[in-house]
Scaffold this motif. Structure first.
Motif, PDB file in Angstrom:
ATOM      1  N   ARG A 350       0.954  -1.153   0.063  1.00  0.00           N
ATOM      2  CA  ARG A 350       0.202  -0.048  -0.059  1.00  0.00           C
ATOM      3  C   ARG A 350       0.822   1.276   0.249  1.00  0.00           C
ATOM      4  O   ARG A 350       0.540   2.130  -0.682  1.00  0.00           O
ATOM      5  CB  ARG A 350      -0.965   0.117   1.328  1.00  0.00           C
ATOM      6  N   MET A 351       2.071   1.367   0.595  1.00  0.00           N
ATOM      7  CA  MET A 351       2.965   2.225   0.700  1.00  0.00           C
ATOM      8  C   MET A 351       3.550   2.687  -0.456  1.00  0.00           C
ATOM      9  O   MET A 351       3.806   3.860  -0.906  1.00  0.00           O
ATOM     10  CB  MET A 351       3.765   2.252   1.722  1.00  0.00           C
ATOM     11  N   SER A 352       3.862   1.576  -1.548  1.00  0.00           N
ATOM     12  CA  SER A 352       4.360   1.947  -2.727  1.00  0.00           C
ATOM     13  C   SER A 352       3.291   2.575  -3.403  1.00  0.00           C
ATOM     14  O   SER A 352       3.653   3.316  -4.404  1.00  0.00           O
ATOM     15  CB  SER A 352       4.653   0.196  -3.290  1.00  0.00           C
ATOM     16  N   GLN A 353       1.968   2.015  -3.419  1.00  0.00           N
ATOM     17  CA  GLN A 353       0.948   2.805  -4.054  1.00  0.00           C
ATOM     18  C   GLN A 353       0.800   4.416  -3.755  1.00  0.00           C
ATOM     19  O   GLN A 353       0.583   5.336  -4.503  1.00  0.00           O
ATOM     20  CB  GLN A 353      -0.427   2.134  -3.670  1.00  0.00           C
ATOM     21  N   LEU A 354       0.875   4.512  -2.527  1.00  0.00           N
ATOM     22  CA  LEU A 354       0.794   5.965  -1.755  1.00  0.00           C
ATOM     23  C   LEU A 354       1.892   6.799  -2.375  1.00  0.00           C
ATOM     24  O   LEU A 354       1.658   7.962  -2.671  1.00  0.00           O
ATOM     25  CB  LEU A 354       0.740   5.846  -0.358  1.00  0.00           C
ATOM     26  N   ARG A 355       3.162   6.232  -2.490  1.00  0.00           N
ATOM     27  CA  ARG A 355       4.228   7.071  -2.779  1.00  0.00           C
ATOM     28  C   ARG A 355       4.201   7.080  -4.224  1.00  0.00           C
ATOM     29  O   ARG A 355       4.724   8.359  -4.897  1.00  0.00           O
ATOM     30  CB  ARG A 355       5.713   6.386  -2.765  1.00  0.00           C
ATOM     31  N   LEU A 361       5.938  12.790  -0.912  1.00  0.00           N
ATOM     32  CA  LEU A 361       5.516  12.149   0.439  1.00  0.00           C
ATOM     33  C   LEU A 361       6.422  12.341   1.612  1.00  0.00           C
ATOM     34  O   LEU A 361       6.234  12.596   2.702  1.00  0.00           O
ATOM     35  CB  LEU A 361       5.159  10.751   0.372  1.00  0.00           C
ATOM     36  N   ALA A 362       7.824  12.563   1.364  1.00  0.00           N
ATOM     37  CA  ALA A 362       8.818  12.718   2.203  1.00  0.00           C
ATOM     38  C   ALA A 362       8.986  14.275   2.359  1.00  0.00           C
ATOM     39  O   ALA A 362       9.763  14.809   3.271  1.00  0.00           O
ATOM     40  CB  ALA A 362      10.297  12.277   1.589  1.00  0.00           C
ATOM     41  N   SER A 363       8.375  15.205   1.818  1.00  0.00           N
ATOM     42  CA  SER A 363       8.338  16.701   2.076  1.00  0.00           C
ATOM     43  C   SER A 363       7.826  17.070   3.251  1.00  0.00           C
ATOM     44  O   SER A 363       6.735  16.579   3.531  1.00  0.00           O
ATOM     45  CB  SER A 363       7.871  17.391   0.910  1.00  0.00           C
ATOM     46  N   PRO A 364       8.519  17.878   4.166  1.00  0.00           N
ATOM     47  CA  PRO A 364       8.047  18.042   5.641  1.00  0.00           C
ATOM     48  C   PRO A 364       6.719  18.950   5.412  1.00  0.00           C
ATOM     49  O   PRO A 364       5.705  18.708   6.019  1.00  0.00           O
ATOM     50  CB  PRO A 364       9.140  19.041   5.972  1.00  0.00           C
ATOM     51  N   HIS A 365       6.488  19.627   4.420  1.00  0.00           N
ATOM     52  CA  HIS A 365       5.324  20.653   4.433  1.00  0.00           C
ATOM     53  C   HIS A 365       4.056  19.540   3.678  1.00  0.00           C
ATOM     54  O   HIS A 365       3.077  19.629   4.053  1.00  0.00           O
ATOM     55  CB  HIS A 365       5.387  21.684   3.210  1.00  0.00           C
ATOM     56  N   ARG A 366       4.420  18.565   2.893  1.00  0.00           N
ATOM     57  CA  ARG A 366       3.331  17.423   2.731  1.00  0.00           C
ATOM     58  C   ARG A 366       3.095  16.592   3.666  1.00  0.00           C
ATOM     59  O   ARG A 366       1.845  16.352   4.028  1.00  0.00           O
ATOM     60  CB  ARG A 366       3.925  16.694   1.294  1.00  0.00           C
ATOM     61  N   VAL A 367       4.064  16.319   4.596  1.00  0.00           N
ATOM     62  CA  VAL A 367       3.718  15.634   5.665  1.00  0.00           C
ATOM     63  C   VAL A 367       2.921  16.386   6.765  1.00  0.00           C
ATOM     64  O   VAL A 367       1.759  15.829   7.260  1.00  0.00           O
ATOM     65  CB  VAL A 367       4.979  15.239   6.412  1.00  0.00           C
ATOM     66  N   LEU A 368       3.071  17.627   6.805  1.00  0.00           N
ATOM     67  CA  LEU A 368       2.197  18.455   7.852  1.00  0.00           C
ATOM     68  C   LEU A 368       0.890  18.424   7.309  1.00  0.00           C
ATOM     69  O   LEU A 368       0.101  18.343   8.186  1.00  0.00           O
ATOM     70  CB  LEU A 368       2.817  20.003   7.877  1.00  0.00           C
ATOM     71  N   GLU A 369       0.672  18.969   5.955  1.00  0.00           N
ATOM     72  CA  GLU A 369      -0.507  18.895   5.566  1.00  0.00           C
ATOM     73  C   GLU A 369      -1.604  17.642   5.418  1.00  0.00           C
ATOM     74  O   GLU A 369      -2.813  17.565   6.240  1.00  0.00           O
ATOM     75  CB  GLU A 369      -0.602  19.337   3.925  1.00  0.00           C
ATOM     76  N   LEU A 370      -0.722  16.387   5.288  1.00  0.00           N
ATOM     77  CA  LEU A 370      -1.544  15.291   5.508  1.00  0.00           C
ATOM     78  C   LEU A 370      -1.825  14.697   6.854  1.00  0.00           C
ATOM     79  O   LEU A 370      -2.839  14.195   7.292  1.00  0.00           O
ATOM     80  CB  LEU A 370      -0.724  14.169   4.701  1.00  0.00           C
ATOM     81  N   THR A 371      -0.734  15.072   7.716  1.00  0.00           N
ATOM     82  CA  THR A 371      -1.155  14.853   9.194  1.00  0.00           C
ATOM     83  C   THR A 371      -2.519  15.773   9.619  1.00  0.00           C
ATOM     84  O   THR A 371      -3.149  15.284  10.292  1.00  0.00           O
ATOM     85  CB  THR A 371       0.036  15.146   9.905  1.00  0.00           C
ATOM     86  N   LEU A 372      -2.508  16.964   9.367  1.00  0.00           N
ATOM     87  CA  LEU A 372      -3.753  17.629   9.822  1.00  0.00           C
ATOM     88  C   LEU A 372      -4.779  17.178   8.941  1.00  0.00           C
ATOM     89  O   LEU A 372      -5.839  16.934   9.689  1.00  0.00           O
ATOM     90  CB  LEU A 372      -3.412  19.235   9.316  1.00  0.00           C
TER      91      LEU A 372
END
Length: 379
Positions: A350-355, A361-372
């Motif tokens: 599943r994580m392969s699909q998500l990447r 996905l490794a971008s801090p800004h993207r991680v922040l948006e997805l976490t929220l």
């Protein structure tokens, strides 16, 4: 309000006796006032100066009115009304009814002694002297009863006024009134501001019972438009407060400086709108933050999760759940698998699909948006 003193008809003093008694009225009044000063501590400093002159005049007037009654020449309305107002005034001057009744007892004793000393030489028969004594004390009793009524009514009126001022202060606090308005309300209510206030939101029917168990400086309203009540608890010990409210459907907001009590109330109200099961808003800060601007949160989810919208609904839901757990467990595959009840290889797939869907996905800004965006499980 009128408090008439009964007309004295059981005794009619003759003119000579009445004249003799009136001659000692000034001396009698002075002795009554002096005895009250000497024997009733709350009046030790209250009957000096201009006040003493006023009281002496009032005592002379009351005694003179009594002699008019005993002579069959007057009714008792004015004396009763004056005694009633005296009782009200004693409340405003900060004296108890016990003090006033003590003053009446001392005054009755001294007045009788002085009046009897004038009545006997004037030739009042012994049987009439006894009747005169009975009526004198009955008159004083009626005056004290009228004063007691005035005292009680003034206490009740002040209590109602005080409660209204406290309620007005509570409404100003909930409305977030300016500091100047709040200070004026505090002064009217005679309330001592604490360092902080904690808002407690609960059903209106529970507000007063809960209030009686809390700090006496607590402010209470039980008539909010949504049929709820609120308590504003000063300098609350939070764990103790929560224990006190264990059996009540209460939501406890955060402690805030007393001038910002509206912020504590607003958070408690928002928590209740999220879930009826929330009790302590401090335990639900993430949900409260994410729900603070519902439109902004919806827009964030739409933008952040847009790559999933091209997938079938069931697939998108599975990948969204996997992504959420991946973020929460910081990429620890075995923990993610355990949370989802799947095999770690399934997580890898599943994580392969998500990447592929989220190349950054490794971008801090993207991680922040997805976490929220994934912060509320059922959002």
């Amino acid at each position: 309000m009128s408090y008439p003193i009964r007309r004295v008809t059981d005794l009619a003093l003759d003119q000579a006796t009445a004249t003799a008694l009136r001659a000692v009225l000034r001396t009698t009044a002075d002795e009554v006032v002096q005895a009250i000063i000497d024997e009733v501590p709350p009046y030790a400093n209250a009957l000096s100066g201009r006040m003493g002159v006023t009281i002496r005049r009032a005592v002379r007037t009351a005694l003179g009115h009594y002699l008019d009654l005993a002579s069959g020449n007057a009714t008792g309305g004015d004396a009763g009304d004056a005694a009633y107002e005296l009782g009200r005034g004693e409340v405003r001057d900060g004296r108890t009814m016990d003090a006033l009744l003590s003053a009446y007892r001392v005054g009755a004793r001294v007045a009788w002694r002085c009046l009897a000393a004038g009545a006997v030489p004037a030739g009042l028969p012994a049987a009439e002297v006894a009747k005169f004594a009975e009526l004198t004390f009955a008159y004083i009793d009626e005056l004290s009863a009228a004063s007691a009524a005035g005292h009680a009514d003034e206490l009740a009126a002040q209590g109602r006024d005080h409660e209204r001022h406290l309620e007005h202060l509570a409404r100003d606090l909930l409305a977030g009134a300016s500091p100047d308005v709040l200070l004026a309300s505090v002064q009217r209510a005679g309330w001592q501001p604490p360092a902080s206030l904690t808002a407690v939101l609960l059903p209106a029917a529970q507000a007063r019972p809960a209030y009686r168990a809390l700090d006496p400086g607590t402010l209470v309203l039980d008539d909010l438009p949504d049929a709820s009540g609120v308590l504003l608890v000063p300098d609350a010990d939070r764990p103790h407060l929560l224990r006190q409210l264990t059996d009540r459907a209460a939501v406890v907001g955060p402690a805030r400086p007393w001038t910002r009590a509206s912020a504590s109330y607003a958070r408690a109200a928002r928590a209740r709108s999220l879930s009826p099961d929330i009790r302590d808003t401090e335990d639900h800060l993430p949900e409260l933050v994410l729900s603070a601007d519902a439109d902004a949160f919806a827009d964030l989810r739409t933008r952040a999760l847009a790559p999933l919208r091209i997938l079938p609904v069931a697939t998108a839901r599975r990948l969204e759940e996997t992504l959420r757990e991946w973020l929460l467990h910081q990429g620890r595959r075995d923990e993610v698998a355990a949370a989802l009840f799947v095999h770690p290889q399934t997580v890898r797939y599943r994580m392969s699909q998500l990447r592929e869907l989220f190349p950054d996905l490794a971008s801090p800004h993207r991680v922040l948006e997805l976490t929220l965006a994934l912060g509320l499980r059922n959002a």
